[in-house]
Motif scaffolding. Structure first.
Motif: not given
Ligand code: URA
Ligand code: SF4
Length: 216
Positions: A14-20, A34-40
């Motif tokens: 959520e906090p990474f998603v731009p609204d425009h 970095r919304g969940c650990p899978l990016h690591r």
């Protein structure tokens, strides 16, 4: 020892998603998610690909080994099979927007430096990644969404989704405030694993033909 895992309840894109800024802004921002650990452990984010005005959106599970290396969805063996099935059903793969429920490759290794083995994402990881999958149709506004397998189905339609019950039918659902028409089918990887590959492939093509007719 200091815990390095993010708190469980912080598991969301959520906090990474731009609204425009459209697809370009989404793709750029998703590269740093970095919304969940899978990016690591994965190499990179594999965001959706295809024209921003595509009439059809295809939703898979998550990138595999080849997709993780190349940064594009469905470029490995499952993607090759999907392209062939789409062509046979009369859907131009180049005109489709193709994406996944989860945007990072999840895998294990039997031993260090050994081949990476695909691991199915949990519904929790799919839910964490969900804000990207909500943002993509809001921008592309497809006329039809082809749901490839259980992970995409459960993420979009809820945990009671059963691919065997609804495959090859046109569903109409309100999803994230948009009225979507969806055609579920099996995941192309399941065709590659099937005992009777030819029958499984024919089933996939038949479902995609339903999608092609719904677009006509
Ligand atoms: N399987 C998927 O679900 N997506 C890909 O991009 C590749 C394989
Ligand atoms: Fe973000 Fe999805 Fe990757 Fe998790 S899998 S880090 S939510 S893009």
């Amino acid at each position: 020892m200091v815990a390095t895992r993010a708190p469980e309840d912080a598991c969301t894109a959520e906090p990474f998603v731009p609204d425009h800024g459209g697809l370009t802004a989404l793709r750029r921002a998703a590269a740093g998610c970095r919304g969940c650990p899978l990016h690591r452990d994965a190499t990179r984010t594999v965001f959706g690909a295809g024209p921003a005005d595509a009439r059809v959106m295809l939703v898979g599970e998550q990138p595999g080994d080849q997709e993780d290396r190349q940064g594009k969805p469905f470029v490995g063996p499952a993607g090759k099979l999907l392209d062939r099935a789409l062509a046979e059903a009369g859907i131009d793969a180049g005109e489709a927007y193709v994406t996944n429920a989860v945007k990072h490759f999840k895998f294990t290794r039997a031993e260090p430096r050994k081949r990476r083995i695909h691991q199915a994402p949990t519904l929790r990881e799919a839910a964490a990644c969900g804000p990207w999958l909500a943002a993509e149709p809001a921008v592309v506004e497809p006329e039809l969404v082809v749901v490839l397998g259980a992970t995409a189905g459960k993420t979009l339609l809820g945990s009671s989704f059963r691919v065997t019950e609804v495959r090859g039918t046109v569903l109409e659902e309100e999803i994230h405030g948009r009225r979507e028409r969806l055609v579920p089918t099996v995941h192309p990887s399941s065709v590659l694993r099937a005992d009777d590959r030819e029958a499984a492939y024919r089933g996939l093509v038949a479902d995609l033909e339903v999608a092609a007719r719904a677009l006509a």
